[in-house]
Every structure is written in C-alpha cells, then in structure tokens.
Design an enzyme around this catalytic site. Structure first.
Site, mmCIF file in Angstrom:
data_model
loop_
_atom_site.group_PDB
_atom_site.id
_atom_site.type_symbol
_atom_site.label_atom_id
_atom_site.label_comp_id
_atom_site.label_asym_id
_atom_site.label_seq_id
_atom_site.Cartn_x
_atom_site.Cartn_y
_atom_site.Cartn_z
ATOM 1 N N HIS A 1 0.910 -1.157 -0.205
ATOM 2 C CA HIS A 1 -0.168 0.173 -0.079
ATOM 3 C C HIS A 1 0.999 1.384 0.093
ATOM 4 C CE1 HIS A 1 -3.211 2.801 0.952
ATOM 5 N NE2 HIS A 1 -3.871 1.785 0.750
ATOM 6 N N ASP B 1 -7.936 -5.123 -0.309
ATOM 7 C CA ASP B 1 -8.592 -6.230 -1.550
ATOM 8 C C ASP B 1 -8.107 -7.675 -1.303
ATOM 9 O OD1 ASP B 1 -7.229 -3.252 -3.480
ATOM 10 O OD2 ASP B 1 -9.499 -4.075 -3.248
HETATM 11 C C1 SDX Z 1 -6.061 0.208 -3.109
HETATM 12 O O1 SDX Z 1 -4.104 4.736 -2.160
HETATM 13 C C2 SDX Z 1 -5.273 3.992 -1.552
HETATM 14 O O2 SDX Z 1 -5.553 4.440 -0.628
HETATM 15 C C3 SDX Z 1 -5.811 2.679 -2.324
HETATM 16 C C4 SDX Z 1 -6.809 1.857 -1.448
HETATM 17 C C5 SDX Z 1 -8.035 2.534 -1.444
HETATM 18 O O3 SDX Z 1 -8.731 2.336 -0.423
HETATM 19 O O4 SDX Z 1 -8.425 3.540 -2.345
HETATM 20 O O5 SDX Z 1 -6.317 1.510 -0.416
HETATM 21 C C6 SDX Z 1 -7.243 0.737 -2.494
HETATM 22 O O6 SDX Z 1 -5.845 0.376 -4.165
HETATM 23 C C7 SDX Z 1 -5.111 -0.968 -2.211
HETATM 24 C C8 SDX Z 1 -3.754 -1.376 -3.205
HETATM 25 C C9 SDX Z 1 -4.513 -2.494 -4.089
HETATM 26 N N1 SDX Z 1 -3.410 -2.649 -5.189
HETATM 27 C C10 SDX Z 1 -2.619 -3.924 -5.058
HETATM 28 O O7 SDX Z 1 -3.068 -4.802 -4.218
HETATM 29 C C11 SDX Z 1 -1.751 -4.320 -6.006
HETATM 30 C C12 SDX Z 1 -0.372 -5.120 -5.616
HETATM 31 N N2 SDX Z 1 0.110 -3.742 -4.828
HETATM 32 C C13 SDX Z 1 1.280 -3.003 -5.526
HETATM 33 O O8 SDX Z 1 1.089 -2.683 -6.784
HETATM 34 C C14 SDX Z 1 1.905 -2.006 -4.529
HETATM 35 O O9 SDX Z 1 2.101 -2.351 -3.302
HETATM 36 C C15 SDX Z 1 1.182 -0.527 -4.634
HETATM 37 C C16 SDX Z 1 0.789 -0.099 -6.040
HETATM 38 C C17 SDX Z 1 -0.234 -0.681 -4.091
HETATM 39 C C18 SDX Z 1 1.697 0.320 -3.545
HETATM 40 O O10 SDX Z 1 3.130 0.288 -4.063
HETATM 41 P P1 SDX Z 1 4.184 1.292 -3.131
HETATM 42 O O11 SDX Z 1 3.968 1.273 -1.694
HETATM 43 O O12 SDX Z 1 4.342 2.257 -3.816
HETATM 44 O O13 SDX Z 1 5.582 0.219 -3.361
HETATM 45 P P2 SDX Z 1 6.368 0.438 -4.490
HETATM 46 O O14 SDX Z 1 5.752 0.133 -5.565
HETATM 47 O O15 SDX Z 1 7.189 1.700 -4.209
HETATM 48 O O16 SDX Z 1 7.128 -1.010 -4.172
HETATM 49 C C19 SDX Z 1 8.405 -0.912 -3.120
HETATM 50 C C20 SDX Z 1 8.855 -2.389 -3.134
HETATM 51 C C21 SDX Z 1 9.257 -2.638 -4.505
HETATM 52 O O17 SDX Z 1 10.422 -3.623 -4.512
HETATM 53 P P3 SDX Z 1 12.060 -2.863 -4.721
HETATM 54 O O18 SDX Z 1 12.165 -2.292 -5.983
HETATM 55 O O19 SDX Z 1 12.088 -2.258 -3.394
HETATM 56 O O20 SDX Z 1 13.075 -4.259 -4.724
HETATM 57 O O21 SDX Z 1 7.984 -3.419 -2.879
HETATM 58 C C22 SDX Z 1 7.651 -4.157 -3.869
HETATM 59 C C23 SDX Z 1 8.163 -3.500 -5.274
HETATM 60 O O22 SDX Z 1 8.480 -4.431 -6.171
HETATM 61 N N3 SDX Z 1 6.157 -4.626 -3.901
HETATM 62 C C24 SDX Z 1 5.758 -5.788 -4.251
HETATM 63 C C25 SDX Z 1 4.094 -5.359 -4.058
HETATM 64 N N4 SDX Z 1 4.147 -4.044 -3.965
HETATM 65 C C26 SDX Z 1 5.286 -3.611 -3.928
HETATM 66 N N5 SDX Z 1 6.102 -6.728 -4.581
HETATM 67 C C27 SDX Z 1 5.340 -7.981 -4.571
HETATM 68 N N6 SDX Z 1 4.033 -7.747 -4.593
HETATM 69 C C28 SDX Z 1 3.525 -6.442 -4.439
HETATM 70 N N7 SDX Z 1 2.108 -6.471 -4.113
#
Ligand code: SDX
Length: 393
Positions: free
Chosen positions: A271, A328
């Site tokens: 998140h 989710d």
């Molecule tokens: C919602 O914003 C809100 O409030 C949204 C929401 C709402 O109520 O409106 O809460 C609803 O959208 C919840 C989120 C739903 N999405 C997902 O579940 C999709 C999977 N999650 C990711 O895409 C990700 O976690 C995000 C986009 C939600 C958040 O990304 P961040 O916190 O900005 O993290 P990042 O993309 O900067 O990644 C940081 C690290 C990376 O690894 P490194 O490059 O440091 O090695 O964490 C890893 C990413 O690769 N990572 C994941 C991951 N999420 C981040 N690795 C594996 N699986 C994941 N889900």
C-alpha cells in the site's frame, strides 16, 4: 552533460490538498472517517449512515437518516431512455467501463442539477448518484448475462435493493439473505473513503475545473478500474485461481514474486500509505471466514490466501518492504461466495467508494482552500536546442 535537466531522486511528494474528511496513519494502521475509527463504524454504522457522516460531517439522528434514505429511494429509477444505453455495449463489456460511461451519461439526462455552485443542484446530484449507481451496476451485470433488468423495489433497504436487482429475476420472488446484505453493507462501509487515493484525487482534480459531479465521479470510476487500485480485488482472485490451477504450490508462487518475474506480484499486498496491516483487511479477513463458514461454502482459495499471508508475513522480503495485506486481499473471496462474478468485484468497490468521492468533491467545491492545485512537474527533458532543417537531420 547529458543535455537533460537532472534532479535529486530523493524528491519528496508534497501533500495534494487539505481535507477534513478522512484521516490515515499509515505506520500505525489507523483509519478514521470524520474522526470516527473504522473499527468503531464497521458492523455498527450502516452504509447510508456512514455515507451521511462522510457527506455532511456528522453522524445522523434517526430522523436525519430516514429523510436522507427517503430522498435516495425517490430516485433509484433510471430515465427510461437510459435503459437503451445498455444495449449499445457488447455483452462481454467490463461492467466498470459500462459504469463510468453510464455515470457520465447521467449529466445528459439530468441537466437540471449540474451547477456545482448551486447548493440545490449539488444536493440533487448527490442523491441521484447515491440512488442510481446501484441500479446502473446491477443493469451492467444483467446485460452481461442476458437477463432482463429488474426495476428497483423501494420497500427494500439500500443494499437489499441492489442485491435483488442483481440476482433477482421477474419470474420468481427473490429473497435477500439478510447475512449477505449485512456483510455487503459492512464492506461498503470499509470502502467508503480513503483520503487522497488515486480515484479520489482524480475526482477532486477533475472537479477542480468546475466540472459537474457526474463527470468528476465518472473519471474516478475510470481511475479505480486500474489493477493497481480498485481492480486489485479482481486481480487477487485471478491470482489465487492461477495458484490453485497450478496445483496450489504457494511456496513456488512466492518465490516467483521474490524473483520479480515480470507481471508476478502478490496482488492484495502492499500500500502506498499503510506500511502496516491495513485496518480494513483485518476486518474483511474475519468477515470472509464468518461468511464462508455460515454459507457452508468452504473455499480452497481462502486456504491458499491464508497460506500466502502466513508465508509473506514471515518472509523478510515482504516484511522489509513493509508489504502487508490491504483491503483487496480477502474481499474477492466474500464477493465470490455471495455469487458475484469476478468482473463485478471492482464495481462493488466503486459502490462503496461513491459517498467518499461525493464528499471529497463537495468539500473541494465549497472550500477552495482544499482544492488540488494545478500540479507542477520536475522537468527532466532536453535543455534548449535550435531547430534542424529536414535535409540536415
Ligand atoms: C487500493 O491509495 C489508496 O488508499 C488505495 C486503496 C483505497 O482504499 O483507495 O487503499 C485501495 O488501491 C489498495 C492497493 C491495491 N493494489 C494492489 O494490491 C496491487 C499490488 N500492490 C502493489 O502494486 C503496490 O503495493 C502498491 C502500488 C499498492 C503500492 O506500491 P508502493 O507502496 O508504492 O511500493 P512500490 O511500488 O514503491 O514498491 C516498493 C517495493 C518494490 O520492491 P523493490 O523495488 O524495493 O525491490 O515493494 C515491492 C516493489 O517491487 N512491492 C511488491 C508489491 N508491492 C510492492 N512486491 C510484490 N508484490 C506486491 N504487491
């Protein structure tokens, strides 16, 4: 030296806007609507009660809630000509695309309530959206399965009406399961607002041009459609089903995630704000277990989800990146048990988020100090250069 502007990658995002609606503490895992903690509202306040709180700022008295619900009930029907609208879509159209188009089209059928600066228009558009979006959502589903549309039955409650229009058929009386209605009502409460997430910021940004409420919410629906945002609940179920289809080997899936195999993420985890367990996810997880037990529908996908969570929360790859289950991760399992097809999951998210979008748009329109300003950028393109005639390129 590269001819490009360089900048400090440590650029810190600044706040998009001020708002008095929802408070989140991502490190502590706190979520409050108008100051009320989510775990005090979920299971106690109804969705319409919560919608009233978000939109008007205070918990309603019984009379205020009855009046609000009564106004919504008067507007659940769609304009008869709007029903033809659904015939224009291919049968396999994703219901989120139908929803965003139909919400935008509301501004053509109800041109008498579009002025964002006329309080009566804003009130009328608020009630029309709250009343008609469940009808539109159920029609989008009915068209996709070739079943006749059902008119709303205003003797039913808000969620019950939606369930009957979605699962009922004209040939027989549809009995709404009170447990399903009560759990879905609570899930809508959990989704009702979440400060400046992608779709809400979109509603505010579009509304900041004085676009009407229908146009602004339609933009929000499109933002929510994305698999990294509202589309994640659909993506989680598809991920669980893929793991099951490949024999249920959770450990090897986790290894593929950690190897960063292209397109392989642990959907429903992580998140932008919560770097702790999403407080909504804990409530949804409990509801998933209760609903599946009560409906005597043991679902192997729930076991796979719980194994994924157990492995991830004990694995430094996820813990070090502060990746926890978000709202989710478990919701799709409940929606599936209720009989919704996967494509409807994000529509259910939109139904829950609707009062939050409306409340945030109204706040921005009535208090310009809370407007999202025109975002600026960090220019990282070429420095100035002279035009090169075609024959010299
Ligand atoms: C919602 O914003 C809100 O409030 C949204 C929401 C709402 O109520 O409106 O809460 C609803 O959208 C919840 C989120 C739903 N999405 C997902 O579940 C999709 C999977 N999650 C990711 O895409 C990700 O976690 C995000 C986009 C939600 C958040 O990304 P961040 O916190 O900005 O993290 P990042 O993309 O900067 O990644 C940081 C690290 C990376 O690894 P490194 O490059 O440091 O090695 O964490 C890893 C990413 O690769 N990572 C994941 C991951 N999420 C981040 N690795 C594996 N699986 C994941 N889900």
């Amino acid at each position: 030296e590269t001819g490009h502007v360089t900048y400090d990658p440590g650029f810190v995002n600044t706040a998009a806007c001020a708002s008095a609606i929802t408070y989140i503490d991502g490190d502590a895992g706190i979520l409050r609507y108008r100051g009320y903690p989510i775990d005090q509202l979920a299971g106690k306040a109804s969705f319409l009660e919560t919608s009233y709180l978000l939109i008007y700022g205070e918990l309603p008295t019984a009379e205020q809630l009855a009046e609000f619900s009564g106004r919504i009930r008067l507007h659940t029907l769609l304009h008869e000509e709007m029903k033809q609208f659904f015939d224009g879509f291919p049968r396999d159209a994703h219901p989120m695309a139908v929803l965003s188009s139909a919400v935008s089209a509301l501004s053509t059928f109800y041109q008498d309530s579009l002025d964002p600066f006329d309080p009566e228009h804003v009130e009328m558009s608020t009630v029309r959206l709250m009343a008609k979006v469940p009808t539109i959502a159920s029609y989008a589903y009915k068209k996709s399965i070739g079943q006749p549309l059902l008119y709303p039955n205003n003797a039913l409650g808000y969620v019950e009406n939606f369930l009957r229009m979605t699962f009922g058929v004209p040939a027989t009386e549809y009995e709404v399961d009170p447990v399903v209605a009560q759990v879905l009502d609570m899930l809508f409460v959990l989704h009702a607002d979440h400060e400046q997430n992608c779709s809400t910021s979109t509603v505010r940004l579009v509304g900041s041009s004085n676009a009407n409420l229908f146009a602004s919410v339609s933009a929000g629906v499109n933002a929510l459609f994305g698999p990294l945002h509202g589309g994640a609940n659909q993506a989680v179920l598809e991920m669980l089903q893929a793991i099951q289809a490949e024999g249920g080997d959770v450990k090897s899936f986790v290894r593929r995630v950690k190897d960063k195999e292209p397109g392989v993420k642990l959907m429903g985890f992580g998140h932008r704000v919560y770097k702790n367990y999403d407080p909504r996810a804990a409530i949804v997880k409990q509801a998933a277990q209760d609903v599946l037990n009560r409906m005597a529908k043991p679902d192997p996908l729930l076991d796979i989800a719980m194994q994924l969570e157990e492995i991830a929360l004990a694995d430094d790859y996820f813990v070090s990146r502060k990746l926890y289950p978000n709202v989710d991760f478990y919701t799709g399992l409940i929606y599936k048990a209720m009989g919704f097809p996967t494509k409807m999951f994000t529509v259910l998210f939109a139904l829950g988020r609707l009062p939050g979008w409306i409340a945030q748009w109204r706040e921005m329109i009535t208090d310009p100090t809370t407007k999202i300003g025109r975002p600026r950028q960090l220019y990282v393109g070429p420095t100035e250069r002279a035009y090169v005639p075609m024959d010299q390129r």
